[in-house]
Design an enzyme around this catalytic site. Structure first.
Site, PDB file in Angstrom:
ATOM      1  CG  HIS A  14      -2.474  36.987  -7.780  1.00 14.37           C
ATOM      2  ND1 HIS A  14      -1.335  37.132  -7.026  1.00 14.37           N
ATOM      3  CD2 HIS A  14      -2.967  35.774  -7.437  1.00 14.37           C
ATOM      4  CE1 HIS A  14      -1.167  36.057  -6.263  1.00 14.37           C
ATOM      5  NE2 HIS A  14      -2.159  35.219  -6.508  1.00 14.37           N
ATOM      6  CG  HIS A  16      -4.128  30.688  -7.536  1.00  7.12           C
ATOM      7  ND1 HIS A  16      -2.857  30.161  -7.398  1.00  7.12           N
ATOM      8  CD2 HIS A  16      -4.152  31.819  -6.791  1.00  7.12           C
ATOM      9  CE1 HIS A  16      -2.149  30.953  -6.597  1.00  7.12           C
ATOM     10  NE2 HIS A  16      -2.915  31.961  -6.219  1.00  7.12           N
ATOM     11  NE  ARG A  18      -6.377  25.890  -6.934  1.00 13.82           N
ATOM     12  CZ  ARG A  18      -5.607  26.607  -6.145  1.00 13.82           C
ATOM     13  NH1 ARG A  18      -4.378  26.918  -6.525  1.00 13.82           N
ATOM     14  NH2 ARG A  18      -6.043  27.009  -4.967  1.00 13.82           N
ATOM     15  CE  LYS A 100       3.477  34.887  -6.172  1.00 12.39           C
ATOM     16  NZ  LYS A 100       2.056  34.529  -6.305  1.00 12.39           N
ATOM     17  CG  ASP A 248      -4.596  35.090  -4.045  1.00 17.39           C
ATOM     18  OD1 ASP A 248      -4.190  34.179  -4.793  1.00 17.39           O
ATOM     19  OD2 ASP A 248      -4.376  35.098  -2.815  1.00 17.39           O
TER      20      ASP A 248
END
EC number: 3.5.2.3
Length: 348
Positions: A14, A16, A18, A100, A248
């Site tokens: 998991h 991010h 961008r 998701k 995360d």
């Protein structure tokens, strides 16, 4: 106690990254340690179909450091309009590994998310049919619900119902933050797993709020009281294969965090495995770290574990005060602080 720890290379289930000019920085940080990562799809606009996933994947691959073999595992962003055909096409693409569920308004760039889980039952049924996991940001979003209670309320109002209605569906309860979630996953069937972040193992809400508000500790789901932190440590270090690593890691430019209304997200990718090692060492459970970081996630997703290794050494170093983030900077979690473990770069 050994001063070296060698693990099968871990994966991040998991993260991010961008998009745009920041990708060389975020991709470089994750590729330093991890072989693969589940890439969150909450861009603007979000990654809603296989074509958009493929285009985003190509941008990530183009941003990899020279010689890197890092593999992005793409994710479909579910909306009220996601159809079973979208799910089947995503599966057929060979590059989309999960879908998701963001409740609308639950976190950064989730405005396009699902307004009612019932709206996506046909898509969820298709996920179960094709064997693609459903990744869940498990918080209710109604304004009258206390922010510290939103995960438990989601379990009671939605999670139990989804797991019971779709008994063959693989479900990942992402970034769990409460003893309630840890217990739910532990007691659920084998097709239900969970990711846990480094910040939720190392910190609780006191670290964020006592003695002044520390915006770089602010993430969603929010840090909870210490009793929940203890329960997460128990779960992560238990050896239970239902629990696995998901950072995360969620960067925001410094000005977006240090603001009157700051964004949610902690940036940990630059030193994630080092932070997890600290948490596991606190529990005298370094022998359980490889399972959590390198074995449980691939097993849940039906993928082979990595065969190469990384080595951590017990050596203090100071985390940078900031890191480049496109033309701006991001303040990482633990900025300016000492970390106790260091990744040997020649193994990265």
């Amino acid at each position: 106690m050994s001063d070296r720890l060698t693990l099968l290379r871990p994966d991040d289930w998991h993260i991010h990254l961008r998009d745009g000019a920041v990708l060389p920085h975020t991709v470089g940080d994750v590729a330093r340690t991890f072989a693969r990562a589940i890439i969150m799809p909450n861009l603007v606009p979000p990654v809603r179909n296989a074509a958009e996933a493929g285009a985003y994947r190509e941008r990530i691959l183009a941003a990899r450091p020279a010689g890197s073999r890092f593999e992005p595992l793409m994710v479909l962003y579910l909306t009220d309009r996601t159809s079973p055909e979208d799910v089947r096409a995503a599966k057929a693409s060979g590059i989309v590994y999960a879908a998701k569920l963001y409740p609308a308004g639950a976190t950064t760039n989730s405005d396009s998310g699902v307004t009612s889980i019932d709206n996506i039952f046909p898509a969820i049924e298709a996920l179960a049919e094709v064997g693609m996991p459903l990744l869940v940001h498990g918080e209710v979003t109604r304004s009258e619900i206390d922010v510290f209670d939103r995960e438990k309320r989601f379990i009671d109002e939605h999670m139990r119902r989804v797991v019971e209605r779709f008994p063959t569906l693989k479900v990942v309860f992402e970034h769990i933050t409460t003893s309630d979630a840890a217990q739910f996953v532990t007691e659920a069937p084998a097709n239900v797993g969970a990711t846990i972040t480094a910040q939720h193992l190392l910190y609780n809400r006191n670290h964020m709020l006592v003695g002044g508000i520390r915006p770089h500790f602010y993430c969603l789901p929010i840090l909870k009281r210490n009793t929940h932190q203890v329960a997460l440590l128990d779960a992560a270090t238990s050896g239970n294969p239902k629990f696995f690593l998901g950072t995360d890691s969620a960067p925001h430019a410094r000005h977006a965090k240090e603001a009157a209304c700051g964004c949610a997200g902690c940036y940990t990718a630059y030193a994630a495995i080092e932070m997890y090692a600290e948490a596991f060492e606190q529990r005298n459970a370094l022998d359980k770290l490889e399972g959590f970081a390198s074995l449980h996630g691939p097993a849940f997703y039906g993928l082979p574990a990595n065969t190469d290794t990384i080595t951590l050494v017990r050596e203090e170093w100071t985390a940078p005060d900031s890191l480049p983030f496109g033309e701006q900077t991001v303040v990482p979690l633990r900025a300016g602080e000492k970390l106790r473990w260091r990744l040997l770069e020649e193994n990265a």
